[in-house]
Design a protein around this motif. Structure first.
Motif, mmCIF file in Angstrom:
data_model
loop_
_atom_site.group_PDB
_atom_site.id
_atom_site.type_symbol
_atom_site.label_atom_id
_atom_site.label_comp_id
_atom_site.label_asym_id
_atom_site.label_seq_id
_atom_site.Cartn_x
_atom_site.Cartn_y
_atom_site.Cartn_z
ATOM 1 N N GLY A 272 5.684 0.739 -0.141
ATOM 2 C CA GLY A 272 5.851 -0.361 0.816
ATOM 3 C C GLY A 272 5.689 -1.712 0.143
ATOM 4 O O GLY A 272 6.501 -2.630 0.350
ATOM 5 N N ALA A 273 4.652 -1.836 -0.684
ATOM 6 C CA ALA A 273 4.409 -3.102 -1.382
ATOM 7 C C ALA A 273 5.578 -3.435 -2.308
ATOM 8 O O ALA A 273 5.985 -4.594 -2.427
ATOM 9 C CB ALA A 273 3.108 -3.017 -2.170
ATOM 10 N N ALA A 274 6.130 -2.407 -2.964
ATOM 11 C CA ALA A 274 7.253 -2.620 -3.879
ATOM 12 C C ALA A 274 8.453 -3.180 -3.121
ATOM 13 O O ALA A 274 9.130 -4.096 -3.600
ATOM 14 C CB ALA A 274 7.624 -1.314 -4.582
ATOM 15 N N ARG A 275 8.710 -2.651 -1.931
ATOM 16 C CA ARG A 275 9.867 -3.142 -1.144
ATOM 17 C C ARG A 275 9.657 -4.594 -0.720
ATOM 18 O O ARG A 275 10.575 -5.404 -0.776
ATOM 19 C CB ARG A 275 10.084 -2.251 0.079
ATOM 20 C CG ARG A 275 10.652 -0.901 -0.333
ATOM 21 C CD ARG A 275 11.017 -0.014 0.852
ATOM 22 N NE ARG A 275 11.389 1.292 0.348
ATOM 23 C CZ ARG A 275 11.306 2.427 1.036
ATOM 24 N NH1 ARG A 275 10.878 2.403 2.296
ATOM 25 N NH2 ARG A 275 11.659 3.578 0.492
ATOM 26 N N ILE A 276 8.439 -4.884 -0.289
ATOM 27 C CA ILE A 276 8.144 -6.266 0.113
ATOM 28 C C ILE A 276 8.276 -7.201 -1.088
ATOM 29 O O ILE A 276 8.881 -8.271 -1.009
ATOM 30 C CB ILE A 276 6.738 -6.344 0.740
ATOM 31 C CG1 ILE A 276 6.752 -5.639 2.105
ATOM 32 C CG2 ILE A 276 6.273 -7.788 0.880
ATOM 33 C CD1 ILE A 276 5.376 -5.384 2.689
ATOM 34 N N LEU A 277 7.739 -6.765 -2.226
ATOM 35 C CA LEU A 277 7.805 -7.594 -3.430
ATOM 36 C C LEU A 277 9.253 -7.837 -3.842
ATOM 37 O O LEU A 277 9.625 -8.943 -4.233
ATOM 38 C CB LEU A 277 7.016 -6.925 -4.560
ATOM 39 C CG LEU A 277 6.942 -7.701 -5.869
ATOM 40 C CD1 LEU A 277 6.181 -9.009 -5.702
ATOM 41 C CD2 LEU A 277 6.271 -6.866 -6.974
ATOM 42 N N ARG A 278 10.068 -6.798 -3.728
ATOM 43 C CA ARG A 278 11.475 -6.946 -4.126
ATOM 44 C C ARG A 278 12.178 -8.006 -3.267
ATOM 45 O O ARG A 278 12.951 -8.821 -3.761
ATOM 46 C CB ARG A 278 12.196 -5.604 -4.028
ATOM 47 C CG ARG A 278 13.487 -5.536 -4.844
ATOM 48 C CD ARG A 278 14.119 -4.168 -4.798
ATOM 49 N NE ARG A 278 13.354 -3.140 -5.476
ATOM 50 C CZ ARG A 278 13.418 -2.883 -6.788
ATOM 51 N NH1 ARG A 278 14.211 -3.621 -7.557
ATOM 52 N NH2 ARG A 278 12.718 -1.915 -7.333
ATOM 53 N N GLN A 279 11.860 -7.993 -1.974
ATOM 54 C CA GLN A 279 12.438 -9.019 -1.092
ATOM 55 C C GLN A 279 11.970 -10.412 -1.511
ATOM 56 O O GLN A 279 12.755 -11.360 -1.534
ATOM 57 C CB GLN A 279 12.045 -8.756 0.365
ATOM 58 C CG GLN A 279 12.805 -7.578 0.988
ATOM 59 C CD GLN A 279 12.151 -7.096 2.283
ATOM 60 O OE1 GLN A 279 11.216 -7.728 2.785
ATOM 61 N NE2 GLN A 279 12.630 -5.978 2.788
ATOM 62 N N LEU A 280 10.685 -10.517 -1.835
ATOM 63 C CA LEU A 280 10.151 -11.819 -2.250
ATOM 64 C C LEU A 280 10.810 -12.271 -3.553
ATOM 65 O O LEU A 280 11.159 -13.441 -3.716
ATOM 66 C CB LEU A 280 8.628 -11.738 -2.428
ATOM 67 C CG LEU A 280 7.803 -11.509 -1.154
ATOM 68 C CD1 LEU A 280 6.344 -11.208 -1.505
ATOM 69 C CD2 LEU A 280 7.882 -12.729 -0.230
ATOM 70 N N VAL B 170 2.809 -3.114 5.463
ATOM 71 C CA VAL B 170 3.153 -2.472 4.189
ATOM 72 C C VAL B 170 3.474 -0.998 4.424
ATOM 73 O O VAL B 170 4.485 -0.478 3.929
ATOM 74 C CB VAL B 170 2.004 -2.633 3.168
ATOM 75 C CG1 VAL B 170 2.282 -1.840 1.898
ATOM 76 C CG2 VAL B 170 1.795 -4.118 2.843
ATOM 77 N N ALA B 171 2.615 -0.331 5.208
ATOM 78 C CA ALA B 171 2.852 1.080 5.523
ATOM 79 C C ALA B 171 4.182 1.241 6.255
ATOM 80 O O ALA B 171 4.993 2.117 5.921
ATOM 81 C CB ALA B 171 1.698 1.635 6.362
ATOM 82 N N GLU B 172 4.430 0.371 7.230
ATOM 83 C CA GLU B 172 5.672 0.477 8.011
ATOM 84 C C GLU B 172 6.903 0.293 7.136
ATOM 85 O O GLU B 172 7.914 0.962 7.334
ATOM 86 C CB GLU B 172 5.679 -0.557 9.142
ATOM 87 C CG GLU B 172 5.060 -0.009 10.418
ATOM 88 C CD GLU B 172 4.661 -1.113 11.389
ATOM 89 O OE1 GLU B 172 5.351 -2.154 11.404
ATOM 90 O OE2 GLU B 172 3.641 -0.930 12.092
#
Lengths: 403, 403
Positions: free
Chosen positions: A78-86, A52-54
Motif C-alpha cells: 500500500g505504501a509503495a502505491r501511494i509513494l509511486r503516485q507521489l 495505506v491498507a485500503e
C-alpha cells in the motif's frame, strides 16, 4: 513543491517518528507522512494506516489473519502505491524511513520507487550488517542510530535531530547538480577482467564528447546500472560485463536480480551487449567452495573470492537468458560476441580459455531470440579486450544517437 | 573551532577529493585535510603524505618494501595518530572519508578514534555489503555513491555535493542536542531472552529519575555500549547480556571484539554484570550448522538464526574471561549470577535449562579474579528475569552514584 516523505510504523514508533516530524517542521521542511503500522490509530498522518491498507486492497481488520509477515507486506504494498503516485506527481524530494527491521524491510521496497537523484535515507540499527538489499544500487544514505529506535531519550533525540538535518540538507542539495545530462552520458559495466575493453570504450566516448559512466558489476553496481538505464538517465548503454547473470543463475556471490539486462529494452535506450566475464561464477574463499564446483577449473582471486569456470552448457543457458531478457527492445540493440575470449582469464594460454563456451553462448542467444527479432547478433574474431572490439561496441550505439 | 576533517588518498583520488574540499570551502566549512596516499605528491593538504608516514615512523621511500597492505596500514597508523591529536585538541567537528576500499579500511581505523557525538561519515561503494566493521558501533553515516569514486563526472559531482552538504549539516547539528548527560544515564545490554530483566531495570531506573540507554547486544550494539561506557557518557553500566562473548570465544555470528567487558573498568564507571544469554551461541540457518555443533541442544530462533547451547566447560571459560577482562576496575564492580537461569530458554522446563552451567560460570569468574580483587561475585537464588534480580542489579550500581 517536492517534500520529504516519511514512511514508518506510527503505531509502535509513535514517539520517535513524532519527534522526527516535529524536527523537520522546525527546519521549515514539513514532511508528508505515510503510516505503515498494522495496528492503525490516529497519528495525524497524511496517509493514515487505514488508507495505506485500503490502497493494498485490505481493511486494517483483514490484516491480522495474514500473519505478521503477510500484514507487514500488505502495508508495504500500500505504501509503495501511494509513494509511486507521489513520485509521479513530482511531490517527493526525499524519502526517509526510520525504525527497526520493519522499517528496513519497508525501505527496501520503497527506495527503488524513488528516482535516482532523489535522496533515499534510512536510519535503523540494521544498517550495521549486510546492506545490499537496502542499498539496492540506489543513491542511498544510511545512519546508524547507536540505540534501538524506541521511546524517547536524549541520545535518540540527538540522532533524530541529525536525521532531520541530513534529510533537509539532501533535499536542498538536490537541485544543485542535476544527477545526469542524459543526452551525452553512456553507461558501461566493468570488472577487472574487462577493464581494458572499458578503458578503450571510455577513450572513444570521450573523444566524441560523451561522458562515460562506469558501473562496477558486483551485484549492486549492476542494479545501479539498470536503474540508470531504466530511468532514461543515459543516451545509450554499453553492457560489457554481464557476469552477475552467471552468479544469479548458478549460485554465485553477486547476483543483480531478475531485472538485470531488462532496463534498456524497457526504456528504449540503444544498447550494445558483450558477454564479458561470463567465463566465471564468483564464489567465496577456496575452503568454502561448494562440492559441486570443486572439480571445475577455478582461480583464487584473493583470500575471499574464488572464480569458477562456467561450462559450455551454462554459457548456452546464459545466452538464451540474455536473449529472453532483451525481449523486443524499443531501440537499436546488438549482442557482440568476442570469439577469442570474454575476459582476461579467457584468453589464449589463460586459465579459463575455452572457445567452445563462447560459441555456446552465441548459439544460446540465437536460440532465444524470437523470429524477426530486431536484436542483431554479431560474432567477432577478436578478444573482448582488443581495441577493435571496443570500437565495434561504441559504433553499435553511436549512429542511432540523435546528434 | 571544530572543523570537518577529510582523510583520503589524495595521490590516486586527487580529483574527487579536490572537488570535496572545494565544495566544503564554498559552504563555509573549509576542512582539515590528511593525505593517506602512499605515493605522496603535493596536494595542498594540511597533513601531507610525508608527514603522515613520518608520524607512523617511516619515510615515504620506506613504504614500498612493506608491500601494498603494509604501506596502507602504516599510513592508517600515521593518520590515526594525527587524528587523535586533533580530537584531543577539540579540533574535530566531523570525520569524512571518501574513496574505494582503502578509504573504507582507513575509515574503520579512524572512526573509532572520534568520540560519540562527533559525526563520522563515509562515502564508498563498499557501504553496500557487510558494514559491521565500518560502523563498529559508532554514530556513523554512510552514503552510497552509485559510481566508483574515480575521476570527475557529473554524477560523481552530484554525489560529492551531497556528501559535503551532509557533512556540514551534521557538523552544525552537533551542538543542538548534546549526545549525553552522563550524570543521570545508565547503559544496559539486552537480548530478547533477557528483555524482562532489562524492562524491570528500566522501570526501577526511571523511578529514580535516571535515563536508561538500552543497547541490543548483537555484536554492533556491544561495541556501541563499550564506546559509551569507555567515553564516560554514562553514570553507570548494567551489563545484563554478555552473549557476544560466547560468540567471540566459540565461533558465533555476533562477536563484539576483544574490547567487550573492558570499558567500564578502564574508565572507572560503576558496573553490575550478569551472565545474560551465555547459554547460547548464535549461529546461522539450521542447515548451515557446523558439524561440531550438530549433536548439541539447539533451537531454531528463525530461518536465519539457530541458537546452540553452551557447555559447562564453555561457561567456565566465559566466567574466567569475564574476570580477566574486568581486571582491577576503578569503580564498584559486581558480577551477579542468577543461579536459576540466565535467559528465557534457561529456565525450569526450558530447552536450555542447565543449573550446572551457571555454577560453572560462577566458578570460572572466581578462578579468574586475582587475590583481593575488588570485584564482588554474588550467587543469587533467582532467575535472571525475576524482578528481585533486577532490583539487585540496580542496587549494585546505585549507592556509588554521586547523588
Amino acid at each position: 513543491m517536492s517534500r520529504v516523505v516519511v514512511a514508518g510504523t506510527f503505531d509502535t514508533k509513535a514517539e520517535p517518528l513524532g519527534l522526527l516530524v516535529e524536527k523537520l517542521r522546525s527546519l521549515d521542511a514539513p514532511p508528508v507522512t505515510i503510516d505503515t503500522g498494522v495496528f492503525g490509530g490516529d497519528h495525524g498522518c497524511d496517509h493514515p494506516a487505514e488508507a495505506v491498507a485500503e490502497t493494498a486492497g485490505y481493511s486494517l481488520e483483514e490484516l491480522p489473519p495474514l500473519g505478521r509477515a503477510g500484514a507487514v507486506s500488505a502495508m508495504a504494498t500500500g505504501a509503495a502505491r501511494i509513494l509511486r503516485q507521489l513520485v509521479d506527481g513530482g511531490a517527493v524530494g526525499a524519502l526517509v524511513c526510520m525504525g527497526g527491521s520493519n522499517a528496513a524491510a519497508a525501505f527496501s521496497v520503497l527506495a527503488p520507487i524513488v528516482p535516482i537523484g532523489v535522496p533515499k535515507i534510512l536510519m535503523a540499527t540494521s544498517v550495521a550488517g549486510e546492506t545490499r538489499a537496502l542499498v539496492h544500487g540506489g543513491d542511498v544514505t544510511m545512519l546508524y542510530p547507536i540505540l534501538d529506535i524506541e521511546g524517547d531519550n536524549r541520545i535518540l533525540r540527538s540522532m533524530i535531530s541529525r536525521l532531520a538535518h541530513v534529510s533537509v540538507a539532501l533535499l536542498r542539495a538536490g537541485g544543485e547538480h542535476p544527477v545526469s545530462a542524459p543526452e551525452d552520458s553512456v553507461a558501461l559495466t566493468m570488472y577487472g577482467v574487462t577493464n581494458p575493453c572499458v578503458a578503450h570504450c571510455r577513450e572513444l566516448l570521450v573523444d566524441r564528447g560523451l561522458e562515460p559512466l562506469v558501473f562496477h558489476a558486483n551485484g549492486t553496481g549492476g542494479r545501479s546500472f539498470e536503474s540508470f538505464v531504466r530511468q532514461g538517465l543515459v543516451a545509450s548503454a554499453i553492457d560489457v560485463t554481464i557476469s552477475e547473470l552467471a552468479d544469479e543463475l548458478f549460485g554465485g556471490l553477486w547476483p543483480a536480480g531478475s531485472g538485470r539486462l531488462t532496463g534498456a529494452s524497457l526504456s528504449a535506450v540503444p544498447q550494445a551487449i558483450a558477454p564479458g566475464a561470463i567465463d566465471m561464477i564468483c564464489l567465496g574463499p577456496l575452503a568454502s567452495l561448494p562440492e559441486r564446483f570443486r572439480s571445475r577449473r577455478h582461480v583464487a582471486h584473493n583470500d575471499l573470492v574464488t572464480l569458477v569456470r562456467t561450462t559450455p552448457e551454462e554459457n548456452h543457458r546464459l545466452g538464451r537468458t540474455v536473449a529472453e531478457r532483451l525481449g523486443t527492445p524499443g531501440a537499436a540493440t546488438s549482442v557482440l560476441v568476442p570469439m577469442k575470449g570474454v575476459s582476461q582469464l579467457d584468453i589464449e594460454g589463460g586459465a579459463f580459455h575455452d572457445p567452445g563456451s563462447v560459441e555456446a553462448f552465441a548459439e544460446g542467444v540465437a536460440s532465444g531470440l524470437p523470429p524477426h527479432s530486431p536484436v542483431s547478433l554479431v560474432r567477432m574474431d577478436h578478444h573482448i579486450n582488443d581495441r577493435e572490439f571496443a570500437e565495434a561496441l561504441v559504433a553499435a550505439v553511436d549512429p542511432v544517437r540523435a546528434r
